[in-house]
Motif scaffolding. Structure first.
Motif, PDB file in Angstrom:
ATOM      1  N   HIS A  37      27.015 -90.480  45.800  1.00  0.00           N
ATOM      2  CA  HIS A  37      27.376 -90.782  47.181  1.00  0.00           C
ATOM      3  C   HIS A  37      26.787 -92.154  47.490  1.00  0.00           C
ATOM      4  N   SER A  38      27.605 -93.101  47.880  1.00  0.00           N
ATOM      5  CA  SER A  38      27.064 -94.402  48.274  1.00  0.00           C
ATOM      6  C   SER A  38      26.273 -94.259  49.572  1.00  0.00           C
ATOM      7  N   PRO A  39      25.225 -95.061  49.751  1.00  0.00           N
ATOM      8  CA  PRO A  39      24.470 -95.024  51.013  1.00  0.00           C
ATOM      9  C   PRO A  39      25.391 -95.221  52.216  1.00  0.00           C
ATOM     10  N   ASP A  40      25.149 -94.444  53.257  1.00  0.00           N
ATOM     11  CA  ASP A  40      25.917 -94.475  54.509  1.00  0.00           C
ATOM     12  C   ASP A  40      27.318 -93.896  54.366  1.00  0.00           C
ATOM     13  N   TRP A  41      27.593 -93.249  53.227  1.00  0.00           N
ATOM     14  CA  TRP A  41      28.875 -92.567  53.029  1.00  0.00           C
ATOM     15  C   TRP A  41      28.655 -91.103  52.651  1.00  0.00           C
ATOM     16  N   GLU A  42      27.471 -90.599  52.873  1.00  0.00           N
ATOM     17  CA  GLU A  42      27.159 -89.222  52.512  1.00  0.00           C
ATOM     18  C   GLU A  42      27.746 -88.254  53.536  1.00  0.00           C
ATOM     19  N   PRO A  43      28.454 -87.226  53.099  1.00  0.00           N
ATOM     20  CA  PRO A  43      28.954 -86.215  54.032  1.00  0.00           C
ATOM     21  C   PRO A  43      27.799 -85.374  54.573  1.00  0.00           C
ATOM     22  N   PRO A  44      27.998 -84.725  55.713  1.00  0.00           N
ATOM     23  CA  PRO A  44      26.902 -83.953  56.327  1.00  0.00           C
ATOM     24  C   PRO A  44      26.286 -82.917  55.399  1.00  0.00           C
ATOM     25  N   GLU A  45      27.106 -82.264  54.567  1.00  0.00           N
ATOM     26  CA  GLU A  45      26.567 -81.234  53.681  1.00  0.00           C
ATOM     27  C   GLU A  45      25.633 -81.835  52.630  1.00  0.00           C
ATOM     28  N   ALA A  46      25.903 -83.082  52.212  1.00  0.00           N
ATOM     29  CA  ALA A  46      25.005 -83.750  51.264  1.00  0.00           C
ATOM     30  C   ALA A  46      23.702 -84.150  51.944  1.00  0.00           C
ATOM     31  N   VAL A  47      23.802 -84.609  53.186  1.00  0.00           N
ATOM     32  CA  VAL A  47      22.599 -84.979  53.940  1.00  0.00           C
ATOM     33  C   VAL A  47      21.691 -83.763  54.117  1.00  0.00           C
ATOM     34  N   LYS A  48      22.290 -82.617  54.438  1.00  0.00           N
ATOM     35  CA  LYS A  48      21.499 -81.392  54.605  1.00  0.00           C
ATOM     36  C   LYS A  48      20.857 -80.968  53.286  1.00  0.00           C
TER      37      LYS A  48
ATOM     38  N   TYR B 233      23.314 -81.565  46.745  1.00  0.00           N
ATOM     39  CA  TYR B 233      23.558 -82.958  47.138  1.00  0.00           C
ATOM     40  C   TYR B 233      24.655 -83.593  46.293  1.00  0.00           C
ATOM     41  N   ASN B 234      24.696 -83.261  45.017  1.00  0.00           N
ATOM     42  CA  ASN B 234      25.629 -83.912  44.099  1.00  0.00           C
ATOM     43  C   ASN B 234      27.032 -83.319  44.107  1.00  0.00           C
ATOM     44  N   ILE B 235      27.247 -82.269  44.890  1.00  0.00           N
ATOM     45  CA  ILE B 235      28.579 -81.659  44.924  1.00  0.00           C
ATOM     46  C   ILE B 235      29.593 -82.628  45.531  1.00  0.00           C
ATOM     47  N   GLN B 236      30.688 -82.833  44.804  1.00  0.00           N
ATOM     48  CA  GLN B 236      31.811 -83.627  45.301  1.00  0.00           C
ATOM     49  C   GLN B 236      33.074 -82.794  45.125  1.00  0.00           C
ATOM     50  N   ASN B 237      33.914 -82.772  46.138  1.00  0.00           N
ATOM     51  CA  ASN B 237      35.150 -82.000  46.085  1.00  0.00           C
ATOM     52  C   ASN B 237      36.170 -82.646  47.026  1.00  0.00           C
ATOM     53  N   LYS B 238      37.300 -82.006  47.195  1.00  0.00           N
ATOM     54  CA  LYS B 238      38.322 -82.583  48.072  1.00  0.00           C
ATOM     55  C   LYS B 238      37.821 -82.687  49.508  1.00  0.00           C
ATOM     56  N   GLU B 239      36.955 -81.754  49.907  1.00  0.00           N
ATOM     57  CA  GLU B 239      36.429 -81.788  51.272  1.00  0.00           C
ATOM     58  C   GLU B 239      35.532 -83.013  51.496  1.00  0.00           C
ATOM     59  N   THR B 240      34.718 -83.376  50.489  1.00  0.00           N
ATOM     60  CA  THR B 240      33.894 -84.581  50.649  1.00  0.00           C
ATOM     61  C   THR B 240      34.774 -85.832  50.603  1.00  0.00           C
ATOM     62  N   ASP B 241      35.828 -85.801  49.786  1.00  0.00           N
ATOM     63  CA  ASP B 241      36.795 -86.906  49.791  1.00  0.00           C
ATOM     64  C   ASP B 241      37.418 -87.070  51.178  1.00  0.00           C
ATOM     65  N   ARG B 242      37.752 -85.950  51.810  1.00  0.00           N
ATOM     66  CA  ARG B 242      38.402 -86.009  53.126  1.00  0.00           C
ATOM     67  C   ARG B 242      37.457 -86.572  54.175  1.00  0.00           C
TER      68      ARG B 242
END
Length: 278
Positions: free
Chosen positions: A187-198, A208-217
């Motif tokens: 996740h690039s800085p300032d582009w982290e989705p809320p679930e990654a921040v949590k 934190y490292n999970i990436q899926n279509k929802e994080t893309d969206r």
């Protein structure tokens, strides 16, 4: 992670007039499994013939895997990025530097763009860029591919001959059922989705490292927000309210949903594309 070399005297048999480059993986990042990269190359053959030209225009996709005497892949062959996706940046010294037209330049104000000599798209052109980006994501998600690190430096843009974007670093995407060929998608800085921040707050590196279509969206929505709201603070803004007064209600509603803490409520790229083309 890699160095890029021009191959002016080499062409591929299926596209003899298309310039290509060699992206060579640096030794300290090897070995890189060749099979993951080869699976990305094979994906090209599964694209519908009517979509393939658009796919190749909007995604700088690997077309060959390069092997050498060492373990794993040495790198990939990629199409040369067209000239229109570069800008001539004027430094304070007067020196002109050719740079990729990264979408981060769209986050700056008109005075900065005038000072350094780069395009400053108007509102209509910015909406067209958002439409182009949403269509690129439609094509990826239709193939069940997660882009992952959608961010200010991985999206290139052009204004002429018509506004469009080009996604780069496509050798780091993740197809369904597989791993990203180059390792964990960041996740690039300032582009982290809320679930990654949590997840980071509770020191959950796996979450934190999970990436899926929802994080893309989420990141698609963030890109739309920042493309449409240039100026001070734009590159870190996550609040859609800053553009509420200038956007049609339906687009603003999509922004709110995209940036929601609820991943399942984020609209698909196809929904964005339909809205931008209506």
């Amino acid at each position: 992670m890699a160095r890029v070399f021009s191959l002016p005297d080499f062409f591929l048999p299926e596209s003899p007039g298309r310039p290509i480059v060699y992206k060579k993986i640096k030794a300290k990042y090897r070995p890189v499994p060749q099979y993951g990269l080869q699976s990305l190359v094979r994906l090209l053959s599964g694209i519908e013939s009517n979509l393939k030209p658009s796919f190749e225009r909007q995604l700088n996709w690997p077309v060959r895997v390069v092997l050498d005497d060492h373990d794993g892949a040495a790198g990939v062959i990629l199409p040369l990025i067209p000239d229109e996706y570069f800008v001539s940046l004027r430094r304070s010294s007067g020196e002109i530097k050719r740079r990729p037209a990264e979408v981060q330049y769209l986050f700056t104000d008109s005075r900065y763009c005038a000072r350094v000599g780069i395009p400053y798209p108007d509102e209509s052109q910015r909406l067209d860029l958002c439409r182009s980006l949403s269509f690129a994501m439609v094509m990826l998600h239709k193939l069940d591919v997660v882009y992952g690190d959608l961010s200010a430096r991985n999206i290139l843009f052009r204004v002429l001959p018509k506004p469009a974007v080009l996604l780069v670093d496509c050798d780091a995407v993740r197809p369904k059922g597989g791993a990203a060929p180059l390792g964990a998608q960041p996740h690039s800085p300032d582009w982290e989705p809320p679930e990654a921040v949590k997840a980071r707050a509770r020191r959950d590196s796996t979450g934190y490292n999970i990436q899926n279509k929802e994080t893309d969206r989420y990141k698609l929505g963030l890109a739309v927000l920042r493309i449409l709201s240039p100026g001070r603070g734009c590159s870190t803004n996550t609040d859609p309210k800053v553009v509420k007064s200038v956007l049609p209600p339906r687009i603003y509603s999509l922004l709110e949903q995209s940036l929601s803490v609820n991943p399942s409520g984020r609209p698909e790229a196809q929904t964005w594309y339909k809205e931008f083309t209506s």
